[in-house]
Design a protein around this motif. Structure first.
Motif, PDB file in Angstrom:
ATOM      1  N   SER A  42       3.491  -2.407 -24.449  1.00 39.20           N
ATOM      2  CA  SER A  42       3.042  -1.055 -24.143  1.00 39.20           C
ATOM      3  C   SER A  42       1.954  -0.599 -25.115  1.00 39.20           C
ATOM      4  CB  SER A  42       4.236  -0.095 -24.191  1.00 39.20           C
ATOM      5  OG  SER A  42       3.823   1.219 -23.913  1.00 39.20           O
ATOM      6  N   ARG A  81       5.734  -0.062 -15.912  1.00 39.73           N
ATOM      7  CA  ARG A  81       5.491   1.163 -16.673  1.00 39.73           C
ATOM      8  C   ARG A  81       5.014   0.866 -18.092  1.00 39.73           C
ATOM      9  NH1 ARG A  81      11.210   4.003 -14.927  1.00 39.73           N
ATOM     10  NH2 ARG A  81      10.794   4.062 -12.686  1.00 39.73           N
ATOM     11  N   TRP A  87       3.190   5.125 -22.584  1.00 45.35           N
ATOM     12  CA  TRP A  87       4.487   5.265 -21.901  1.00 45.35           C
ATOM     13  C   TRP A  87       5.664   5.068 -22.859  1.00 45.35           C
ATOM     14  CZ3 TRP A  87       6.360   7.034 -17.438  1.00 45.35           C
ATOM     15  CH2 TRP A  87       7.683   6.698 -17.099  1.00 45.35           C
TER      16      TRP A  87
END
Length: 480
Positions: A42, A81, A87
Motif C-alpha cells: 500500500s 484496495r 488506503w
C-alpha cells in the motif's frame, strides 16, 4: 531552475515515502509478516501514484478514473484496495500513532489479533472487547480484555503478556482472571510492593456483630478486603504446614459467628490442646478429646448430621421457601457451623483398629452428609488440618467443599490435597513466602485461586471480644 524543481519533486516523493512508514516505527517486531507485506504494498502504491501526479500533473483525471475502477473491483477482490493511495496508511494510523489505544495494545503489542479473515483489515473482525488505561503515577497500566475466539486461553494470554513486557516498557505483569474469556492485565514499570507482605493485626475493639452472611478476614493481593460468604456454602477446607497461621485464620473465620445469636458453632479440636479454649463457653458443642474418645466424637457428628437432614426436610425457617438463605440467619433459626480442627483425627484410618476404622467411616459419612445437604439447610462444615493429604481430607468430601484455603505448604501433593487441581498461571500455596504468616491461596466455586492474607487476632483478644457486650463488626474493623 528545472534542476532545482526536479530535486524538490524527488525530495517530496522520498519524504512522502518516509512519512508513510512512520506508523511502523518501533513496533514492526510485533507485526505478522502478512500485515507488513500488505502495508508495504500500500505504501509503495501510494508513493507511485503521488509521484506520478507530481511529475505529470495532467494525469489526475486518468488517475481518478483508475482509482474508481480499482475501488469498484475491490468489492469482489478486497486485496485491490491496497493499491489505492493512502488506503492502509489511513486504516493503520489511528491505531499505530495513538500508542495507548486498546486496539494498538491488544493487536500490535500483545499480538492478540482477531481470527484470520483475509478480506478484512487487521486480520479479521474483532471478536473481543478491550479497555486500556496507560501508566499512572504508580507505574501501573491496565488492560481489560474479553475474547470469545477459540484458542485464546489462560495459557495463551499468560504467554502473550510475558512476551509483551518489552513492548509495554514493563518490568513485570499480573493477570486477573475475571470470568471465562475475560482478563484484567496489570503491567508495572517496576516491581510493585505486595500489600500481603505487611502483617495485619487486630484488637478486640475492631470486632463486630456478624451480618448473617459475610466475614472479612484479611486482605487480597489487590489490597481489597478479603471476605468469606457463608451463604450457600456447606463446606470449607483450610490446610497448611504447622506455623503457617491456620489457627489464627480460623479464629477470624469463626469468632464473628461465636459472638452472634444468629449462629451456632460446634467445635471438634482433634489436637486436644488449648487452641480453641477461648471459644469453649460460646460454642454450642465443644469437644477437644476426639483423638482419645473417637466413639463420642462419632456419635456427636452423627447427631449433627441428623439435625441437618431434619432441618432440610422440615424447612423450619419458612413454610414455603426451601432455601434457608432466602430468609437468612436469625436468632430463631441460626446458621450452624461445624468446625473440625486437625480433621485427620476423625478421617485417617492409618494404624487404627478394626473397630476404630468402622467409627472413622461413620464420621466420614456424617460429615459428607452435612456437606452435601447443608447448602440449603443453613449448615456448613469447616475442616482444618496441618497434614494435608488425601487421608486427612477425603477427596469426595473436599470436592463438595466450594471454598478452600491453602496456607503455605511445601509440596504440590499437599497443595492439591487442599485445593484439588490448580489452573495454570493461578497463585499456588507452595509459592507463599515463609515470612508471610497467615498468607494463603483461596479457591472459589469457579476453580480459580487468589492470594490473600489472614489478619492476626491474638486469642486473648478473641476471648475479650466474646466477653464484650458491645461488639462492632469484623467487616467494619478491617475496612475502616
Amino acid at each position: 531552475m528545472e534542476i532545482l524543481t526536479l530535486i524538490l519533486k524527488i525530495a517530496a516523493v522520498v519524504g512522502l515515502f518516509t512519512l508513510l512508514f512512520l506508523p511502523l516505527a518501533k513496533v514492526t517486531a510485533w507485526d505478522d509478516d502478512s500485515w507488513y507485506v500488505r502495508y508495504t504494498v500500500s505504501a509503495v502504491a501510494t508513493t507511485a501514484w503521488l509521484g506520478l501526479l507530481i511529475f505529470f500533473p495532467g494525469a489526475i483525471i486518468t488517475c481518478a478514473v483508475v482509482w474508481a475502477i480499482l475501488l469498484l473491483c475491490s468489492l469482489r477482490v478486497p486485496a485491490l484496495r491496497n493499491l489505492l493511495p493512502f488506503w492502509r496508511w489511513l486504516l493503520a494510523l489511528r491505531h499505530r500513532i495513538k500508542g495507548d489505544s486498546p486496539e494498538f495494545i491488544v493487536e500490535r503489542v500483545l499480538g492478540l489479533r482477531p481470527i484470520e479473515d483475509a478480506p478484512t483489515d487487521f486480520k479479521g473482525v474483532r471478536d473481543y472487547l478491550a479497555a486500556y488505561r496507560s501508566y499512572d503515577d504508580s507505574g501501573e497500566a491496565l488492560l481489560e480484555f474479553s475474547c470469545g475466539i477459540s484458542g485464546v486461553t489462560d495459557d495463551f494470554v499468560e504467554k502473550k503478556a510475558k512476551d509483551g513486557l518489552g513492548a509495554m516498557g514493563a518490568e513485570t505483569y499480573k493477570i486477573e482472571h475475571l470470568s471465562p474469556g475475560h482478563w484484567l492485565l496489570h503491567f508495572y514499570k517496576t516491581e510493585p510492593k505486595n500489600p500481603l507482605d505487611d502483617p495485619i493485626e487486630l484488637t478486640a475493639s475492631d470486632l463486630a456483630d456478624w451480618d448473617g452472611k459475610y466475614v472479612t478476614y484479611g486482605l487480597t493481593e489487590a489490597g481489597e478486603p478479603a471476605r468469606l460468604s457463608y451463604a450457600q456454602t456447606s463446606g470449607i477446607v483450610v490446610g497448611g504446614v504447622p506455623g503457617a497461621g491456620k489457627s489464627a485464620g480460623a479464629t477470624l473465620l469463626t469468632l464473628p459467628l461465636l459472638a452472634s445469636p444468629k449462629a451456632s458453632v460446634a467445635i471438634f479440636d482433634g489436637k486436644g490442646g488449648m487452641d480453641w479454649a477461648w471459644a469453649e463457653k460460646a460454642a454450642s458443642l465443644y469437644n477437644n478429646d476426639c483423638d482419645l474418645d473417637l466413639p463420642t466424637a462419632t456419635e456427636q457428628l452423627e447427631n449433627l448430621a441428623q439435625r441437618c437432614v431434619e432441618d432440610l426436610k422440615s424447612h423450619p425457617w419458612s413454610d414455603a421457601d426451601p432455601d434457608f438463605w432466602h430468609s437468612g440467619a436469625s436468632a430463631l433459626h441460626p446458621f450452624h457451623l461445624v468446625v473440625i480442627d486437625e480433621c485427620q483425627t476423625v478421617f485417617d484410618i492409618t494404624g487404627r483398629s478394626k473397630e476404630d476404622k468402622a467409627l472413622v467411616e461413620r464420621c466420614k459419612r456424617a460429615v459428607a452428609t452435612i456437606v452435601r445437604k447443608g447448602r440449603s439447610a443453613g449448615w456448613c462444615v469447616m475442616l482444618l488440618t496441618q497434614k494435608p493429604t488425601a487421608d486427612s481430607i477425603p477427596t469426595n468430601i473436599r470436592d463438595n467443599c466450594v471454598v478452600r484455603f491453602a496456607l503455605r505448604v511445601t509440596t504440590r501433593e499437599a497443595a492439591e490435597a487442599v485445593l484439588g487441581s490448580i489452573p495454570e498461571g493461578d497463585p499456588k500455596p507452595t509459592e507463599i513466602p515463609a515470612p508471610r504468616r497467615g498468607g494463603a491461596v483461596v479457591q472459589g466455586e469457579d476453580g480459580h485461586t487468589q492470594s490473600v492474607r489472614f489478619a492476626y487476632l491474638p486469642v486473648t483478644e478473641a476471648a475479650k471480644a466474646l466477653e464484650s457486650s458491645t461488639l462492632e463488626t469484623v467487616v467494619a474493623g478491617l475496612e475502616e
